[in-house]
Write an enzyme that holds these catalytic residues in place. Structure first.
Site, short mmCIF file in Angstrom:
data_model
loop_
_atom_site.label_atom_id
_atom_site.label_comp_id
_atom_site.label_asym_id
_atom_site.label_seq_id
_atom_site.Cartn_x
_atom_site.Cartn_y
_atom_site.Cartn_z
N GLU A 60 0.81 -1.22 0.00
CA GLU A 60 0.00 0.00 0.00
C GLU A 60 0.84 1.27 0.00
O GLU A 60 0.48 2.27 -0.63
CB GLU A 60 -0.95 -0.01 1.20
CG GLU A 60 -2.05 -1.06 1.13
CD GLU A 60 -1.58 -2.46 1.50
OE1 GLU A 60 -0.42 -2.60 1.99
OE2 GLU A 60 -2.34 -3.42 1.31
N HIS A 129 -11.02 -5.76 8.69
CA HIS A 129 -11.84 -5.53 7.50
C HIS A 129 -13.01 -4.58 7.77
O HIS A 129 -13.91 -4.47 6.94
CB HIS A 129 -12.40 -6.85 6.96
CG HIS A 129 -11.36 -7.75 6.37
ND1 HIS A 129 -10.50 -8.48 7.14
CD2 HIS A 129 -11.04 -8.02 5.08
CE1 HIS A 129 -9.69 -9.19 6.35
NE2 HIS A 129 -9.99 -8.92 5.10
#
Lengths: 354, 366
Positions: A60, A129
């Protein structure tokens, strides 16, 4: 008008942006042939080629860092962090470069890039998540942080984010990806830095954003059955904050509750409460309250229903807005009193119990 | 260091040499190095000129720091061959991605020296026009600008421009995750980026052997499937040759490279550092004996390319630059507090305009 899910609306926004502007690029993890884990980028590689929509290495910080370089050289990258909590490795790039490059270079290197982040809970996701990471970004000067609540806004705001000269953290409420709404192809809604009133009411204002707007509207419907007329404001832009719209609503209703999924302590709601209180103090009939998640790490999926604010908890909070003070009818239509120092006092300041 | 020797198979192609590539030894004698070609005489003279001017600039910046005219200055002393050799290897259209220690590279690139010092003077975070000089702002968070270079060259390729980028980084920065991500992105995207690691042996107080177990930092390239080069970072000719070659390869579509240059930070990390707490003065003396300027000067004199007059002209150029810097930084700066709000976004938000007004009011009342 077409009925689209929010995910489809976002897909359409990316598709139209790619078609209209050669500088737009879409990349990230699994956004290519798979179409993203939520299918937001479905079919884009096929339609526009590997050059325009592609899978990157799984890193990322590198994704955001390369987007910085692309934006420095005139491209308009739209990158995806696959999930909220997977965006944290990129945090240094976001805070130290994305947010600061334009300022650092006195406007010489603006970064017109978009970081899309599916965020929030409610989909039964396991750990990492379901985070609500908005406060980290909203606290960082130099970022525009927006979050749509409807498919029409999802389309319009993503188009506007891509066109923005400033970097935009685009938070997508993942539990609303599958909710449907009417989307006029190509149509723009309100500017993305504006809040909008989703439901007009007179008794109290629910201030919500992203995934909680639907919940706030559901709450307003339930409150209506109890005789309360609730106004719902959808913030849409977390940074900058639309003081004008929010202030006007709360001055009208005199009561406000901020709703978000994120943990309450030090959360985005604290900023909203502070701003509303500073600007509406003399109009308030009760302290501005917050409904948020508990101050716990995001719970496992089988317990998340206890954590996420729902209609009942919001109704309970509305009930704590000191309605007993209403025993004196507010004289909202009375002429304003003018104090010796020239300040115009709102009429209901003179009330007992105000 | 022994691990490579024990490998049963011969070294794969492109394996960096354990012994750094050297074209000129410390006494100024040419070294025959078959794979690398020495720059021509004009470039050698230009390298020396850049280092003489760069060192004088560096000394001036140090003096300004002691006078309180710079907030801080991380010295380039000892690393001139890397910074001048690297910067002069760039084409006009290429981009340089420097760190806070690369002021001499920026001066060599042609950036206004006073603008180079804006960050360190504390007037703003970057003082030069990045687009004009094709130099990214000096980067403070280690290795974080490396991926910017990868993205920038990707963008250039999309525009049909053959732009290469040179990223300067230190030995300590190679431990950062961002270094890994940038090397890997560059490799996978076949990006025309050259990462020049100035291994100056110390990351503030931490020696390089506490950073890495790799035989050399250049060996890290193997894991990314890209080329690695190990070069004597005090040999300006070798640095220029290796970086030029890597940049040419990059522009020719052969992908990125990692270059480790062995050099030494002669001065403290910054004026606020206390190197006597962690390193021996004899080590510094040993590296002074490998001075990059002396070495190239000796070569050029021996080959009849440099005389006292030519060297004096270079020194005079450095002196003139130092004088200009000193004079331009002698006065007090007039900074505009309004500017704090001007560049945060392309157009200031309502909140920033309110805060700007509040500060104006505060200053008026003060």
């Amino acid at each position: 008008m077409t009925e689209l899910t929010m995910a489809q609306a976002l897909n359409l926004a990316l598709r139209d942006a790619l078609a209209e502007d050669e500088r737009v690029l879409v990349y990230g993890e699994d956004v290519g042939p798979l179409g993203g884990v939520f299918r937001v980028t479905d079919g884009l590689t096929e339609a526009f080629g590997e050059d325009r929509c592609f899978d990157s290495p799984l890193a990322e910080s590198g994704i955001v860092g390369t987007a910085v370089g692309m934006a420095m050289y005139g491209q308009r990258p739209v990158v995806e962090m696959q999930f909220d909590a997977f965006g944290y490795p990129a945090f240094e790039q976001v805070v130290s470069h994305v947010a600061k490059m334009g300022n650092r270079t006195r406007g010489g290197l603006r970064l017109p890039l978009v970081i899309r982040i599916p965020y929030g809970g409610g989909i039964g996701g396991v750990e990492h998540h379901s985070d609500s990471s908005e406060a980290y970004y909203a606290h960082t000067p130099g970022l525009r942080v927006v979050t749509p609540a409807t498919p029409a806004d999802a389309y319009s705001m993503l188009r506007e984010a891509i066109e923005s000269p400033d970097p935009v953290v685009f938070l997508e409420p993942k539990r609303r990806y599958w909710s449907k709404g009417e989307v006029e192809p190509g149509a723009r809604t309100e500017p993305m830095d504006r809040a909008v009133v989703r439901r007009v009411g007179t008794d109290a204002t629910l201030i919500a954003y992203g995934p909680m707007v639907t919940t706030a509207l559901d709450t307003a419907a339930a409150a209506s059955a109890e005789g309360l007329d609730i106004e719902v404001v959808d913030l849409r832009s977390l940074a900058p904050f639309d003081d004008a719209t929010v202030t006007a609503s709360v001055r009208k209703t005199g009561r406000a509750v901020v709703v978000h999924e994120a943990s309450t302590f030090g959360g985005y709601g604290a900023e909203v409460v502070a701003r509303v209180t500073e600007r509406c103090f003399h109009y308030l009939d009760a302290p501005v309250l917050r409904v948020g998640g508990f101050d716990i790490p995001y719970p496992p999926p089988k317990l998340e229903e206890h954590h996420l604010p729902g209609v009942d908890r919001i109704l309970d909070t509305l009930a704590r807005l000191q309605w007993e003070s209403r025993w004196v009818e507010p004289e909202r239509s009375a002429p304003s009193a003018v104090a010796p120092n020239g300040l115009v006092l709102p009429a209901h300041d003179t009330r007992v119990n105000a | 260091m022994k691990r490579i020797d024990e490998r049963p198979a011969p070294a794969p192609p492109g394996l960096p040499s354990l012994e750094p590539v050297r074209l000129v030894d410390r006494h100024g004698r040419r070294v025959d190095t078959p794979l690398y070609q020495s720059p021509g005489n004009a470039v050698l003279l230009e390298l020396l000129r850049g280092m003489v001017v760069g060192r004088r600039f560096d000394q001036q910046a140090g003096a300004l720091t002691r006078q309180g005219r710079l907030a801080v200055y991380p010295s380039s002393h000892g690393q001139e061959a890397c910074q001048v050799g690297g910067a002069l290897a760039l084409d006009e259209g290429d981009w340089l991605f420097p760190t806070y220690r690369d002021s001499v590279a920026l001066v060599t690139r042609g950036v206004d020296p006073v603008e180079v010092l804006t960050l360190l003077r504390g007037n703003w975070h970057s003082g030069y026009d990045s687009n004009r000089y094709r130099c990214a702002p000096q980067c403070t968070p280690l290795a974080t600008n490396a991926s910017h270079a990868v993205g920038l060259t990707y963008a250039a390729r999309r525009k049909g421009e053959n732009v290469a980028a040179l990223v300067l980084m230190g030995d300590g920065a190679t431990s950062e995750g961002d270094a890994h991500e940038a090397y890997n992105f560059a490799a996978v995207w076949n990006a025309p980026v050259v990462f020049l690691i100035q291994n100056n042996q110390w990351a503030i107080s931490v020696p390089v052997h506490k950073q890495s177990k790799a035989p050399t930092l250049a060996h890290k390239a193997i894991g990314y499937g890209i080329r690695g080069h190990h070069v004597d970072g005090n040999d300006a000719a070798a640095v220029h040759s290796v970086v030029s070659g890597a940049l040419a390869d990059a522009r020719a579509g052969k992908g990125p490279a990692i270059i480790e240059a062995q050099t030494y930070r002669i001065d403290p990390h910054t004026n606020a550092d206390a190197p006597q707490r962690y390193r021996d003065a004899t080590e510094v003396d040993r590296w002074r004996g490998r001075d990059p300027l002396n070495r190239l000067e000796a070569l050029l004199r021996a080959e009849g390319l440099l005389d006292d007059d030519a060297l004096a002209a270079m020194a005079a150029e450095g002196e003139a630059l130092a004088t200009r810097v000193r004079e331009r930084m002698a006065g007090e700066d007039t900074l505009d507090p309004d500017e704090l709000f001007a560049h945060v976004f392309a157009s200031p938000t309502a909140q920033l305009l309110e805060q700007r007004q509040a500060l104006r009011d505060e200053l008026r009342e003060a």
